[in-house]
Design a protein around this motif. Structure first.
Motif, PDB file in Angstrom:
ATOM      1  N   SER A  38       0.845  -1.197   0.000  1.00 57.09           N
ATOM      2  CA  SER A  38       0.000   0.000   0.000  1.00 57.09           C
ATOM      3  C   SER A  38       0.878   1.245   0.000  1.00 57.09           C
ATOM      4  O   SER A  38       2.024   1.222   0.428  1.00 57.09           O
ATOM      5  N   GLN A  40       0.268   5.916  -0.069  1.00 58.95           N
ATOM      6  CA  GLN A  40      -0.697   7.008   0.057  1.00 58.95           C
ATOM      7  C   GLN A  40      -0.255   8.190  -0.808  1.00 58.95           C
ATOM      8  O   GLN A  40       0.915   8.577  -0.798  1.00 58.95           O
ATOM      9  N   GLN A  68     -13.416   2.578  -6.954  1.00 62.40           N
ATOM     10  CA  GLN A  68     -11.976   2.472  -7.149  1.00 62.40           C
ATOM     11  C   GLN A  68     -11.640   2.549  -8.625  1.00 62.40           C
ATOM     12  O   GLN A  68     -12.456   2.238  -9.497  1.00 62.40           O
ATOM     13  N   TYR A  83      -7.973   4.659  -4.713  1.00 58.91           N
ATOM     14  CA  TYR A  83      -9.212   5.053  -4.050  1.00 58.91           C
ATOM     15  C   TYR A  83      -9.304   6.576  -3.953  1.00 58.91           C
ATOM     16  O   TYR A  83      -8.297   7.288  -4.027  1.00 58.91           O
ATOM     17  N   THR A  85      -9.683   8.569  -1.602  1.00 59.65           N
ATOM     18  CA  THR A  85      -8.926   9.193  -0.510  1.00 59.65           C
ATOM     19  C   THR A  85      -7.451   9.397  -0.836  1.00 59.65           C
ATOM     20  O   THR A  85      -6.736  10.070  -0.105  1.00 59.65           O
ATOM     21  N   LYS A  87      -5.521   6.673  -1.138  1.00 61.61           N
ATOM     22  CA  LYS A  87      -4.894   5.409  -0.766  1.00 61.61           C
ATOM     23  C   LYS A  87      -4.819   4.505  -1.998  1.00 61.61           C
ATOM     24  O   LYS A  87      -5.760   4.436  -2.785  1.00 61.61           O
ATOM     25  N   CYS A  88      -3.714   3.788  -2.131  1.00 55.80           N
ATOM     26  CA  CYS A  88      -3.511   2.901  -3.280  1.00 55.80           C
ATOM     27  C   CYS A  88      -2.972   1.551  -2.809  1.00 55.80           C
ATOM     28  O   CYS A  88      -2.245   1.483  -1.821  1.00 55.80           O
ATOM     29  N   MET A  89      -3.338   0.514  -3.544  1.00 53.94           N
ATOM     30  CA  MET A  89      -2.872  -0.839  -3.237  1.00 53.94           C
ATOM     31  C   MET A  89      -2.257  -1.442  -4.495  1.00 53.94           C
ATOM     32  O   MET A  89      -2.875  -1.439  -5.564  1.00 53.94           O
ATOM     33  N   CYS A 128       4.593   9.743  -3.569  1.00 54.74           N
ATOM     34  CA  CYS A 128       4.129   8.431  -3.110  1.00 54.74           C
ATOM     35  C   CYS A 128       4.637   8.263  -1.679  1.00 54.74           C
ATOM     36  O   CYS A 128       5.833   8.159  -1.444  1.00 54.74           O
ATOM     37  N   ASN A 130       4.527   6.598   2.395  1.00 55.68           N
ATOM     38  CA  ASN A 130       4.234   5.460   3.289  1.00 55.68           C
ATOM     39  C   ASN A 130       4.092   4.130   2.539  1.00 55.68           C
ATOM     40  O   ASN A 130       3.150   3.367   2.790  1.00 55.68           O
ATOM     41  N   ARG A 134       2.289  -5.310   2.565  1.00 53.21           N
ATOM     42  CA  ARG A 134       1.213  -5.867   3.388  1.00 53.21           C
ATOM     43  C   ARG A 134       1.210  -7.392   3.406  1.00 53.21           C
ATOM     44  O   ARG A 134       0.841  -8.011   4.394  1.00 53.21           O
TER      45      ARG A 134
END
Length: 216
Positions: A38, A40, A68, A83, A85, A87-89, A128, A130, A134
């Motif tokens: 992940s 952010q 998404q 997403y 917000t 946030k990315c995965m 990019c 944090n 995971r």
């Protein structure tokens, strides 16, 4: 002359012990198949507008699933779920390095798109942040089949085997914190680790016991 005849069970036990001894120390090396990470972005995103200006993406509309945008990358091969917000995965990367490259490439493409839309200035920071691994999924193939029934009786706390529900045995290790799925064919799948070394440690921890419960 006195003849000593060994019992069949004793001979089988001796053969089994010899087979186990010959395999110990020959643990296969696990390979990584999927890194999930992940990161952010610094801003919230209007995914519906970005989708219209960004190639190789798929947009999931609100009301179906969580909204998404999915970006398909080929070099490195990976997918990035983005997403609103920020946030990315990252999914499907073959290594941690590939996952990091995917995150960086996704960030650059989003930045260019926002600049073209007039939503950000060229010189405005867009980083990019944090980046965190995971889950690392990987596996290995044993040179023998495994008796899952006998293996499952070793530890009823950390092992779970219900062949009517799932064909493999689930084995939860504490050190390292890795979940192992063992299949009769000798296929082993590792999940939950966050470093490639976690898989190697898990493989070494379980291999001798797997040898003792081999079928072939």
């Amino acid at each position: 002359m006195t003849m000593i005849v060994a019992s069949t069970s004793a001979i089988e036990a001796e053969i089994s012990a010899a087979r186990v001894a010959s395999r110990v120390g020959l643990c296969p090396t696990p390979h990584v198949s999927n890194v999930v990470a992940s990161f952010q972005l610094e801003v919230a995103l209007d995914l519906s507008k970005i989708f219209l200006h960004l190639r190789n993406t798929h947009y999931t509309f609100p009301g179906k699933l969580r909204e998404q945008l999915t970006m398909d990358l080929s070099h490195p091969k990976a997918k990035v779920h983005i997403y609103r917000t920020g946030k990315c995965m990252v999914l499907g990367a073959a290594s941690i390095h590939a996952a990091q490259k995917a995150a960086e490439l996704c960030t650059k493409r989003l930045q260019k798109t926002l600049v073209r839309q007039g939503l950000r200035d060229q010189d405005e920071p867009f980083n990019c942040l944090n980046f965190t691994v995971r889950n690392i999924v990987g596996g290995m193939n044993l040179p023998f089949t495994v008796d899952l029934e006998s293996l499952s009786r070793v530890d009823g706390t950390s092992m779970y085997y219900e062949p009517e529900v799932f064909p493999g045995l689930t084995w939860k290790l504490l050190d390292p914190d890795v979940t192992v799925r063992v299949f009769r064919s000798g296929k082993i799948v590792f999940t939950k680790g966050t470093k490639p070394s976690h898989m190697q440690q898990a493989a070494q921890a379980i291999y001798t016991l797997l040898c003792k419960h081999s079928l072939t």
